[in-house]
Write a protein that holds these residues in place. Structure first.
Motif, PDB file in Angstrom:
ATOM      1  N   GLU A   1      40.720  28.870  42.562  1.00 31.68           N
ATOM      2  CA  GLU A   1      41.817  29.836  42.467  1.00 31.68           C
ATOM      3  C   GLU A   1      41.771  30.813  43.642  1.00 31.68           C
ATOM      4  O   GLU A   1      42.788  31.128  44.233  1.00 31.68           O
TER       5      GLU A   1
ATOM      6  N   THR B   1      46.542  34.025  34.165  1.00 29.93           N
ATOM      7  CA  THR B   1      46.149  32.815  34.890  1.00 29.93           C
ATOM      8  C   THR B   1      45.782  31.748  33.879  1.00 29.93           C
ATOM      9  O   THR B   1      45.115  32.039  32.891  1.00 29.93           O
TER      10      THR B   1
ATOM     11  N   GLU C   1      44.641  31.809  46.592  1.00 30.09           N
ATOM     12  CA  GLU C   1      45.044  33.187  46.906  1.00 30.09           C
ATOM     13  C   GLU C   1      44.769  33.503  48.378  1.00 30.09           C
ATOM     14  O   GLU C   1      45.562  34.156  49.047  1.00 30.09           O
TER      15      GLU C   1
ATOM     16  N   LYS D   1      35.617  27.160  39.220  1.00 29.40           N
ATOM     17  CA  LYS D   1      37.007  27.378  38.811  1.00 29.40           C
ATOM     18  C   LYS D   1      37.609  28.563  39.582  1.00 29.40           C
ATOM     19  O   LYS D   1      38.722  28.471  40.105  1.00 29.40           O
ATOM     20  N   CYS D   2      36.884  29.635  39.678  1.00 35.06           N
ATOM     21  CA  CYS D   2      37.380  30.812  40.397  1.00 35.06           C
ATOM     22  C   CYS D   2      37.447  30.558  41.900  1.00 35.06           C
ATOM     23  O   CYS D   2      38.347  31.057  42.564  1.00 35.06           O
TER      24      CYS D   2
ATOM     25  N   LEU E   1      39.688  37.171  39.164  1.00 37.46           N
ATOM     26  CA  LEU E   1      40.972  36.708  39.691  1.00 37.46           C
ATOM     27  C   LEU E   1      42.005  37.829  39.717  1.00 37.46           C
ATOM     28  O   LEU E   1      42.879  37.852  40.577  1.00 37.46           O
TER      29      LEU E   1
END
Length: 84
Positions: free
Chosen positions: A45, A82, A49, A41-42, A13
């Motif tokens: 995120e 984060t 972005e 999860k990433c 991240l």
């Protein structure tokens, strides 16, 4: 890079804008792609972005920020924590 390790998620991240801007090495890019393929999860995120980058691109058109500003922003973004 194991998808379930916190440090790996933080690293991925932390480099997401380098990845999006194609400003990292091919080897690093491959590792990030692999991690994103394995870590939901990433991916969530990363999606946020990616949307921010697309929105900025639409609003700013072909304008490009000065290199000094981009570097300062990159450093500041790298300092942000984060939530996990």
């Amino acid at each position: 890079m194991a998808a379930n390790e916190e440090t790996d998620c933080s690293a991925v991240l932390g480099e997401v804008y380098l990845y999006l801007d194609l400003e990292c090495s091919e080897e690093r890019r491959s590792l990030i792609q692999k991690h994103l393929a394995e870590c939901s999860k990433c991916v969530r995120e990363f999606g946020i972005e990616n949307e921010v980058k697309a929105l900025v691109g639409r609003c700013c058109g072909d304008e490009r920020a000065p290199a000094e500003l981009r570097e300062r922003l990159r450093l500041k973004l790298g300092q942000l924590e984060t939530p996990h």
